[in-house]
Design a protein around this motif. Sequence first.
Motif, PDB file in Angstrom:
ATOM      1  N   LEU A  24      32.117  40.339  58.941  1.00 31.25           N
ATOM      2  CA  LEU A  24      32.168  40.273  57.478  1.00 31.25           C
ATOM      3  C   LEU A  24      32.853  41.508  56.933  1.00 31.25           C
ATOM      4  CD1 LEU A  24      31.100  39.287  54.593  1.00 31.25           C
ATOM      5  CD2 LEU A  24      29.087  40.706  55.076  1.00 31.25           C
ATOM      6  N   LEU A  25      33.823  41.315  56.053  1.00 25.14           N
ATOM      7  CA  LEU A  25      34.375  42.419  55.261  1.00 25.14           C
ATOM      8  C   LEU A  25      33.698  42.385  53.901  1.00 25.14           C
ATOM      9  CD1 LEU A  25      36.303  44.703  54.556  1.00 25.14           C
ATOM     10  CD2 LEU A  25      38.021  42.973  53.971  1.00 25.14           C
ATOM     11  N   ARG A  26      32.990  43.467  53.592  1.00 24.92           N
ATOM     12  CA  ARG A  26      32.299  43.561  52.309  1.00 24.92           C
ATOM     13  C   ARG A  26      32.802  44.803  51.582  1.00 24.92           C
ATOM     14  NH1 ARG A  26      26.573  44.875  53.261  1.00 24.92           N
ATOM     15  NH2 ARG A  26      27.060  47.007  52.613  1.00 24.92           N
ATOM     16  N   LEU A  27      33.322  44.621  50.399  1.00 28.70           N
ATOM     17  CA  LEU A  27      33.773  45.755  49.600  1.00 28.70           C
ATOM     18  C   LEU A  27      32.625  46.264  48.743  1.00 28.70           C
ATOM     19  CD1 LEU A  27      37.319  44.580  48.451  1.00 28.70           C
ATOM     20  CD2 LEU A  27      36.705  46.051  50.377  1.00 28.70           C
ATOM     21  N   ASP A  28      32.212  47.484  49.015  1.00 28.87           N
ATOM     22  CA  ASP A  28      31.132  48.098  48.241  1.00 28.87           C
ATOM     23  C   ASP A  28      31.760  48.777  47.021  1.00 28.87           C
ATOM     24  OD1 ASP A  28      29.568  47.164  50.237  1.00 28.87           O
ATOM     25  OD2 ASP A  28      28.819  49.106  50.926  1.00 28.87           O
ATOM     26  N   ASP A  29      31.998  47.956  45.995  1.00 23.80           N
ATOM     27  CA  ASP A  29      32.832  48.376  44.866  1.00 23.80           C
ATOM     28  C   ASP A  29      32.046  48.575  43.566  1.00 23.80           C
ATOM     29  OD1 ASP A  29      32.199  45.717  44.523  1.00 23.80           O
ATOM     30  OD2 ASP A  29      34.213  45.095  43.945  1.00 23.80           O
ATOM     31  N   THR A  30      30.807  49.015  43.672  1.00 25.21           N
ATOM     32  CA  THR A  30      30.000  49.181  42.455  1.00 25.21           C
ATOM     33  C   THR A  30      30.220  50.536  41.792  1.00 25.21           C
ATOM     34  OG1 THR A  30      28.123  49.909  43.814  1.00 25.21           O
ATOM     35  CG2 THR A  30      28.222  47.575  43.217  1.00 25.21           C
ATOM     36  N   ASP A  31      30.972  51.430  42.432  1.00 30.06           N
ATOM     37  CA  ASP A  31      31.334  52.694  41.793  1.00 30.06           C
ATOM     38  C   ASP A  31      32.509  52.406  40.865  1.00 30.06           C
ATOM     39  OD1 ASP A  31      32.220  55.183  41.028  1.00 30.06           O
ATOM     40  OD2 ASP A  31      31.928  56.107  42.996  1.00 30.06           O
ATOM     41  N   LEU A  32      32.203  52.041  39.636  1.00 29.40           N
ATOM     42  CA  LEU A  32      33.225  51.551  38.714  1.00 29.40           C
ATOM     43  C   LEU A  32      34.237  52.630  38.347  1.00 29.40           C
ATOM     44  CD1 LEU A  32      30.955  49.421  36.349  1.00 29.40           C
ATOM     45  CD2 LEU A  32      32.199  48.711  38.405  1.00 29.40           C
ATOM     46  N   GLU A  33      33.818  53.901  38.365  1.00 26.37           N
ATOM     47  CA  GLU A  33      34.739  54.969  37.984  1.00 26.37           C
ATOM     48  C   GLU A  33      35.810  55.192  39.045  1.00 26.37           C
ATOM     49  OE1 GLU A  33      31.412  55.373  37.918  1.00 26.37           O
ATOM     50  OE2 GLU A  33      31.056  55.345  35.749  1.00 26.37           O
ATOM     51  N   ARG A  34      35.487  55.002  40.300  1.00 25.64           N
ATOM     52  CA  ARG A  34      36.410  55.370  41.380  1.00 25.64           C
ATOM     53  C   ARG A  34      37.007  54.172  42.107  1.00 25.64           C
ATOM     54  NH1 ARG A  34      33.169  58.199  45.290  1.00 25.64           N
ATOM     55  NH2 ARG A  34      35.121  58.848  46.266  1.00 25.64           N
ATOM     56  N   SER A  35      36.354  53.018  42.068  1.00 26.91           N
ATOM     57  CA  SER A  35      36.873  51.839  42.766  1.00 26.91           C
ATOM     58  C   SER A  35      38.073  51.273  42.013  1.00 26.91           C
ATOM     59  CB  SER A  35      35.784  50.759  42.876  1.00 26.91           C
ATOM     60  OG  SER A  35      34.718  51.206  43.673  1.00 26.91           O
ATOM     61  N   THR A  36      39.110  50.894  42.759  1.00 28.20           N
ATOM     62  CA  THR A  36      40.289  50.310  42.125  1.00 28.20           C
ATOM     63  C   THR A  36      40.749  49.090  42.912  1.00 28.20           C
ATOM     64  OG1 THR A  36      41.976  51.530  43.386  1.00 28.20           O
ATOM     65  CG2 THR A  36      41.028  52.635  41.450  1.00 28.20           C
ATOM     66  N   ALA A  37      41.440  48.194  42.207  1.00 21.77           N
ATOM     67  CA  ALA A  37      42.013  47.019  42.855  1.00 21.77           C
ATOM     68  C   ALA A  37      43.087  47.422  43.864  1.00 21.77           C
ATOM     69  CB  ALA A  37      42.607  46.081  41.802  1.00 21.77           C
ATOM     70  N   GLU A  38      43.789  48.522  43.572  1.00 22.59           N
ATOM     71  CA  GLU A  38      44.835  49.000  44.476  1.00 22.59           C
ATOM     72  C   GLU A  38      44.238  49.428  45.817  1.00 22.59           C
ATOM     73  OE1 GLU A  38      48.296  52.489  44.698  1.00 22.59           O
ATOM     74  OE2 GLU A  38      46.976  52.319  42.950  1.00 22.59           O
ATOM     75  N   TYR A  39      43.149  50.183  45.774  1.00 18.67           N
ATOM     76  CA  TYR A  39      42.504  50.598  47.020  1.00 18.67           C
ATOM     77  C   TYR A  39      41.933  49.391  47.766  1.00 18.67           C
ATOM     78  CZ  TYR A  39      42.827  55.567  45.802  1.00 18.67           C
ATOM     79  OH  TYR A  39      43.278  56.836  45.503  1.00 18.67           O
ATOM     80  N   ALA A  40      41.367  48.441  47.042  1.00 19.32           N
ATOM     81  CA  ALA A  40      40.823  47.237  47.679  1.00 19.32           C
ATOM     82  C   ALA A  40      41.920  46.474  48.402  1.00 19.32           C
ATOM     83  CB  ALA A  40      40.149  46.346  46.633  1.00 19.32           C
ATOM     84  N   ALA A  41      43.064  46.306  47.748  1.00 17.67           N
ATOM     85  CA  ALA A  41      44.194  45.618  48.383  1.00 17.67           C
ATOM     86  C   ALA A  41      44.689  46.401  49.593  1.00 17.67           C
ATOM     87  CB  ALA A  41      45.315  45.420  47.372  1.00 17.67           C
ATOM     88  N   GLY A  42      44.658  47.735  49.491  1.00 20.17           N
ATOM     89  CA  GLY A  42      45.082  48.564  50.608  1.00 20.17           C
ATOM     90  C   GLY A  42      44.182  48.413  51.824  1.00 20.17           C
ATOM     91  N   ILE A  43      42.882  48.302  51.590  1.00 15.58           N
ATOM     92  CA  ILE A  43      41.941  48.097  52.696  1.00 15.58           C
ATOM     93  C   ILE A  43      42.250  46.792  53.419  1.00 15.58           C
ATOM     94  CG2 ILE A  43      39.523  47.538  53.191  1.00 15.58           C
ATOM     95  CD1 ILE A  43      38.789  49.622  51.001  1.00 15.58           C
TER      96      ILE A  43
END
Length: 447
Positions: free
Chosen positions: A38-57
């Motif tokens: 499973l790939l799970r994005l722990d993206d609840t840090d709204l200040e630092r999480s970005t769609a760009e970093y998610a796509a990069g992962i």
Amino acid sequence: MSVAVRFAPSPTGQLHVGNIRLALVNWLFARSQGGSFLLRLDDTDLERSTAEYAAGIERDLRWLGLDWDRFARQSDRLDRYAAAVERLKAAGRLYACYETAEELSLKRKSLLGRGLPPIYDRAALRLTDADRARLEAEGRTPHWRFLLEHAPVEWDDLVRGPQHFHGRDLSDPVLIREDGRTLYTLSSVVDDIELGITHVIRGEDHVANTAVQIQLWQALGGPVPGFAHLPLLTDATGAGLSKRLGSISVASLRDDQDIEPMAINSLLAKLGTSDAIEARMSLAELAAEFDMAKVARGAPKFDPEELARLNARVLHATPFQAVAGRLQTLGFGGIDAVFWEAVRPNLSRLADVAEWWHVAREPIEPVVEDAEFASAAAAHLPAEPWDDTTWSSWTGAVKSATGRKGKGLFMPLRLALTGRDHGPELKNLLPLIGRERAEARLAGRVA
């Protein structure tokens, strides 16, 4: 029960080799057991999480071949964490705390100054309703802590062996911040329970977290998974890897350093294990060899030079079909299988092919140190077509005509034909250069 693991990065930056090692070990463990990843994005840090970093992962994992069977985002599951919070409150396992960050810091310093562990003193449990009302009237918003039981916490770690903690030696963790956001300690456990994770494989810096989270798993009524805590990577000197070093990011290894994905996989799969580090050409090979029992307790060292050596070995074993499309993208669509076979033993990175394309197909400045010898050699150049036997027959004729042998025969010819004192075997390179270029270069002309 089928094995299910997860890799849960936060999209707050680029993946680096430490992250990838954890992703790879999880992936190999799942594949070796016939389980799911499973790939799970722990993206609840709204200040630092970005769609760009998610796509990069996602891009980095796909490039490495680490495909996932399931995908989840914590930002899609906030209602599940809210439900878990209500269950814990109803069970009396969450309690409101009103200390400020400064007050908590003073408490920790006081305990440490007295030689005591910085465990929260549960002062908030002694507050009366009137106390809480007064604090809230002052504008304080509570954070919420999980009430740990004073009981033993034990598990048999797949890497570290038997682990023992006691609840009284642990500090009640904060699960909900003042702004109402649930923290990793809670959200990760809720996800692992509801998404059926059977094994949590992560760094040894989470060992104390595991002791806390086991009680949380139990409080939420979920099965406690198995655990494997891997020692953290260090650099070649044994110092900790700094996340500030952009050179260890996957993006840098791929885009700036031209490293092959299987070189990275081959190195990280074997680092810190009892297996020898050798180039492997597929993840299937690594999965077939994977065994968590081979992972050692000592901190493995990540050495960029070792990665570079592996990268060369991977390229030397890579068939033309696997790189044809990439060569075309690099602007070398004219390279065929014959050219690739001739030059790949001398490549450290794929982009090095440009040097040998230049030598074989474009004008170069030859190095002719003995014009008389070069002229005699040119006189014995055979007619085309040439193949991999031409070099041997030609140098044999030159040897007979000039009396030269060994380095005195071969080095002047290499320098004249390639302008370099090293490179691919000339029996393979000479047919690519061709008679016209060879004759001109032996005459000292740019060709």
